[in-house]
Scaffold this motif. Sequence first.
Motif, short mmCIF file in Angstrom:
data_model
loop_
_atom_site.label_atom_id
_atom_site.label_comp_id
_atom_site.label_asym_id
_atom_site.label_seq_id
_atom_site.Cartn_x
_atom_site.Cartn_y
_atom_site.Cartn_z
N UNK A 98 0.82 -1.21 0.00
CA UNK A 98 0.00 0.00 0.00
C UNK A 98 0.85 1.27 0.00
N UNK A 99 1.89 1.30 0.82
CA UNK A 99 2.76 2.48 0.88
C UNK A 99 3.44 2.73 -0.45
N UNK A 100 3.92 1.68 -1.08
CA UNK A 100 4.56 1.79 -2.38
C UNK A 100 3.57 2.26 -3.43
N UNK A 101 2.38 1.72 -3.39
CA UNK A 101 1.32 2.11 -4.34
C UNK A 101 0.98 3.58 -4.18
N UNK A 102 0.78 4.03 -2.96
CA UNK A 102 0.44 5.44 -2.72
C UNK A 102 1.57 6.37 -3.16
N UNK A 103 2.80 6.01 -2.84
CA UNK A 103 3.94 6.85 -3.22
C UNK A 103 4.06 6.93 -4.74
N UNK A 104 3.87 5.81 -5.43
CA UNK A 104 3.95 5.79 -6.89
C UNK A 104 2.81 6.59 -7.51
N UNK A 105 1.62 6.42 -6.96
CA UNK A 105 0.47 7.21 -7.44
C UNK A 105 0.72 8.70 -7.26
#
Length: 129
Positions: free
Chosen positions: A81-88
């Motif tokens: 989730x953290x990686x997804x949010x940062x990438x988004x």
Amino acid sequence: MRLLKSRFLPLTAFAACVLVAGCGEVNSTIDKAQACLEAPKIVTELAAQVAKLTDDPKAMDKAIDDASAKLNDVADKAANTTLKEASDDLAKTLSGISVKDVNDAVDAAQKVGTESAAYVEKVAKACGS
């Protein structure tokens, strides 16, 4: 023989469920590992391109848009989730950068550098856990 088959059927079903659940976890781990490798690579490549393209605003704008699209793809695949949010978030920031002239290119280069550094830090934390 019939009794033997009827005992193995529930055991086989249970084993299949465990196997499927385990494969899902493995795929999730692979997705995270792949995203952890791809994300910094995209940002590093973008930083190198932006540094070279300060005199070519049109090419810089395209490079930023391409990196934004790649980061969106990483975000879609990321199991973390953290990686997804940062990438988004970085993809959204990059897609908001418009480079029309040389002055915009200088500003964009600074923004990409600042945002990329913060992004790499978030990715390192997300991928280290």
